[in-house]
Design a protein around this motif. Structure first.
Motif, PDB file in Angstrom:
ATOM      1  N   ASP A   1       0.805  -1.209   0.000  1.00 41.43           N
ATOM      2  CA  ASP A   1       0.000   0.000   0.000  1.00 41.43           C
ATOM      3  C   ASP A   1       0.840   1.261   0.000  1.00 41.43           C
ATOM      4  O   ASP A   1       0.429   2.276  -0.554  1.00 41.43           O
ATOM      5  N   ALA A   2       2.023   1.206   0.607  1.00 40.86           N
ATOM      6  CA  ALA A   2       2.879   2.387   0.666  1.00 40.86           C
ATOM      7  C   ALA A   2       3.371   2.806  -0.719  1.00 40.86           C
ATOM      8  O   ALA A   2       3.673   3.966  -0.948  1.00 40.86           O
ATOM      9  N   THR A   3       3.436   1.868  -1.659  1.00 39.25           N
ATOM     10  CA  THR A   3       3.899   2.191  -3.006  1.00 39.25           C
ATOM     11  C   THR A   3       2.751   2.446  -3.973  1.00 39.25           C
ATOM     12  O   THR A   3       2.978   2.808  -5.120  1.00 39.25           O
ATOM     13  N   GLY A   4       1.517   2.260  -3.538  1.00 38.51           N
ATOM     14  CA  GLY A   4       0.359   2.499  -4.394  1.00 38.51           C
ATOM     15  C   GLY A   4       0.180   3.975  -4.691  1.00 38.51           C
ATOM     16  O   GLY A   4       0.565   4.835  -3.902  1.00 38.51           O
ATOM     17  N   ALA A   5      -0.384   4.256  -5.865  1.00 36.42           N
ATOM     18  CA  ALA A   5      -0.595   5.646  -6.251  1.00 36.42           C
ATOM     19  C   ALA A   5      -1.947   5.797  -6.946  1.00 36.42           C
ATOM     20  O   ALA A   5      -2.296   5.006  -7.820  1.00 36.42           O
ATOM     21  N   ARG A   6      -2.680   6.814  -6.551  1.00 35.13           N
ATOM     22  CA  ARG A   6      -3.965   7.118  -7.166  1.00 35.13           C
ATOM     23  C   ARG A   6      -3.748   7.432  -8.645  1.00 35.13           C
ATOM     24  O   ARG A   6      -2.815   8.135  -9.003  1.00 35.13           O
ATOM     25  N   GLU A   7      -4.592   6.897  -9.501  1.00 34.89           N
ATOM     26  CA  GLU A   7      -4.585   7.117 -10.947  1.00 34.89           C
ATOM     27  C   GLU A   7      -3.338   6.579 -11.653  1.00 34.89           C
ATOM     28  O   GLU A   7      -2.993   7.031 -12.735  1.00 34.89           O
ATOM     29  N   ASP A   8      -2.657   5.610 -11.073  1.00 36.69           N
ATOM     30  CA  ASP A   8      -1.497   5.005 -11.725  1.00 36.69           C
ATOM     31  C   ASP A   8      -1.655   3.488 -11.657  1.00 36.69           C
ATOM     32  O   ASP A   8      -1.359   2.871 -10.632  1.00 36.69           O
ATOM     33  N   ARG A  10       0.013   1.213 -12.843  1.00 36.86           N
ATOM     34  CA  ARG A  10       1.273   0.485 -12.677  1.00 36.86           C
ATOM     35  C   ARG A  10       1.657   0.362 -11.210  1.00 36.86           C
ATOM     36  O   ARG A  10       2.541  -0.415 -10.862  1.00 36.86           O
ATOM     37  N   ARG A  11       0.987   1.141 -10.338  1.00 39.70           N
ATOM     38  CA  ARG A  11       1.288   1.118  -8.901  1.00 39.70           C
ATOM     39  C   ARG A  11      -0.006   0.934  -8.109  1.00 39.70           C
ATOM     40  O   ARG A  11      -0.464   1.837  -7.436  1.00 39.70           O
ATOM     41  N   PRO A  12      -0.600  -0.265  -8.205  1.00 39.75           N
ATOM     42  CA  PRO A  12      -1.871  -0.493  -7.516  1.00 39.75           C
ATOM     43  C   PRO A  12      -1.698  -0.595  -5.999  1.00 39.75           C
ATOM     44  O   PRO A  12      -0.622  -0.929  -5.498  1.00 39.75           O
ATOM     45  N   PHE A  13      -2.768  -0.308  -5.302  1.00 37.80           N
ATOM     46  CA  PHE A  13      -2.788  -0.516  -3.850  1.00 37.80           C
ATOM     47  C   PHE A  13      -2.988  -1.999  -3.588  1.00 37.80           C
ATOM     48  O   PHE A  13      -3.622  -2.705  -4.369  1.00 37.80           O
ATOM     49  N   ARG A  14      -2.485  -2.478  -2.478  1.00 36.90           N
ATOM     50  CA  ARG A  14      -2.620  -3.898  -2.131  1.00 36.90           C
ATOM     51  C   ARG A  14      -3.947  -4.192  -1.442  1.00 36.90           C
ATOM     52  O   ARG A  14      -4.386  -5.330  -1.405  1.00 36.90           O
ATOM     53  N   THR A  15      -4.572  -3.160  -0.856  1.00 35.90           N
ATOM     54  CA  THR A  15      -5.851  -3.361  -0.159  1.00 35.90           C
ATOM     55  C   THR A  15      -6.898  -2.395  -0.694  1.00 35.90           C
ATOM     56  O   THR A  15      -6.577  -1.304  -1.183  1.00 35.90           O
ATOM     57  N   ILE A  16      -8.148  -2.813  -0.576  1.00 34.37           N
ATOM     58  CA  ILE A  16      -9.264  -1.951  -0.967  1.00 34.37           C
ATOM     59  C   ILE A  16      -9.315  -0.745  -0.037  1.00 34.37           C
ATOM     60  O   ILE A  16      -9.553   0.377  -0.469  1.00 34.37           O
ATOM     61  N   THR A  17      -9.061  -0.978   1.239  1.00 30.69           N
ATOM     62  CA  THR A  17      -9.108   0.081   2.240  1.00 30.69           C
ATOM     63  C   THR A  17      -8.149   1.221   1.897  1.00 30.69           C
ATOM     64  O   THR A  17      -8.510   2.395   1.973  1.00 30.69           O
ATOM     65  N   ALA A  18      -6.936   0.894   1.494  1.00 28.05           N
ATOM     66  CA  ALA A  18      -5.957   1.922   1.147  1.00 28.05           C
ATOM     67  C   ALA A  18      -6.369   2.674  -0.114  1.00 28.05           C
ATOM     68  O   ALA A  18      -6.204   3.890  -0.209  1.00 28.05           O
ATOM     69  N   ALA A  19      -6.930   1.959  -1.088  1.00 29.93           N
ATOM     70  CA  ALA A  19      -7.375   2.608  -2.324  1.00 29.93           C
ATOM     71  C   ALA A  19      -8.520   3.575  -2.048  1.00 29.93           C
ATOM     72  O   ALA A  19      -8.556   4.686  -2.584  1.00 29.93           O
ATOM     73  N   VAL A  20      -9.453   3.165  -1.200  1.00 29.64           N
ATOM     74  CA  VAL A  20     -10.575   4.048  -0.831  1.00 29.64           C
ATOM     75  C   VAL A  20     -10.057   5.274  -0.085  1.00 29.64           C
ATOM     76  O   VAL A  20     -10.495   6.397  -0.327  1.00 29.64           O
ATOM     77  N   ALA A  21      -9.104   5.079   0.801  1.00 28.37           N
ATOM     78  CA  ALA A  21      -8.550   6.204   1.567  1.00 28.37           C
ATOM     79  C   ALA A  21      -7.884   7.231   0.652  1.00 28.37           C
ATOM     80  O   ALA A  21      -7.959   8.436   0.887  1.00 28.37           O
ATOM     81  N   ALA A  22      -7.243   6.776  -0.428  1.00 26.71           N
ATOM     82  CA  ALA A  22      -6.557   7.678  -1.349  1.00 26.71           C
ATOM     83  C   ALA A  22      -7.493   8.318  -2.369  1.00 26.71           C
ATOM     84  O   ALA A  22      -7.158   9.339  -2.967  1.00 26.71           O
TER      85      ALA A  22
END
Length: 179
Positions: A1-8, A10-22
């Protein structure tokens, strides 16, 4: 999740929770196939959409009462299988705490895995809004807090739409007074 980026992608979030938070209002969190053991608290205006309703699985083994997905205003939750394995307490699949007309759930399969002494309430309409619950298939759901067979619990007030849903197995519909 620390390497995930919104709208990218190539760098997905590992959890749904982190994606929703961003995410910000107007975003749709697209969820890749997999099994996710999370409690998701949705954000207003942020939809959560699985890529494949059979292979995007939200699975939870609970020993206490908890809610797997807490809905929010003006959003959609769709294309998921929700699998609950409560061993104690009440596990709620989707809880609508006070959502608006623009909130919807579509193409969601809810299943209680057989065994365990806990109770599974797949959908709880607890708010005063008017969410749309459509194309929800409820399978192998048994029991409720009162011991009666129910699968969809509506405990709030408001005008709810429940359409094109499948009730399969020992399940029912519980609608409280004033709703």
């Amino acid at each position: 999740d620390a390497t995930g980026a919104r709208e990218d992608v190539r760098r997905p979030f590992r959890t749904i929770t982190a994606a929703v938070a961003a995410a910000v209002s107007g975003d749709a969190v697209l969820v890749l196939p997999g099994t996710y053991d999370e409690l998701i608290v949705c954000k207003s205006g942020v939809s959560v959409v699985g890529i494949d309703e059979v292979r995007c699985v939200l699975s939870r083994a609970a020993a206490v009462s908890e809610t797997m997905v807490t809905m929010a205003d003006s959003m959609e939750f769709s294309h998921f299988t929700i699998q609950a394995m409560p061993s104690a307490g009440i596990t709620t699949g989707l809880r609508f705490p006070g959502t608006s007309n623009a909130t919807s759930v579509a193409r969601v399969l809810t299943i209680k895995t057989l065994g365990g002494a806990g109770v599974f309430a797949p959908v709880e309409l607890a708010g005063t809004g008017a969410p749309l619950v459509a194309h929800v298939c409820l399978e192998n759901v048994r029991g409720s807090a009162s011991g009666a067979s129910s699968s969809l619990v509506q405990s709030g007030s408001g005008t709810h739409q429940i359409r094109d849903c499948v009730f399969n197995g020992a399940v029912g519909l519980s609608v409280n007074a004033g709703t």
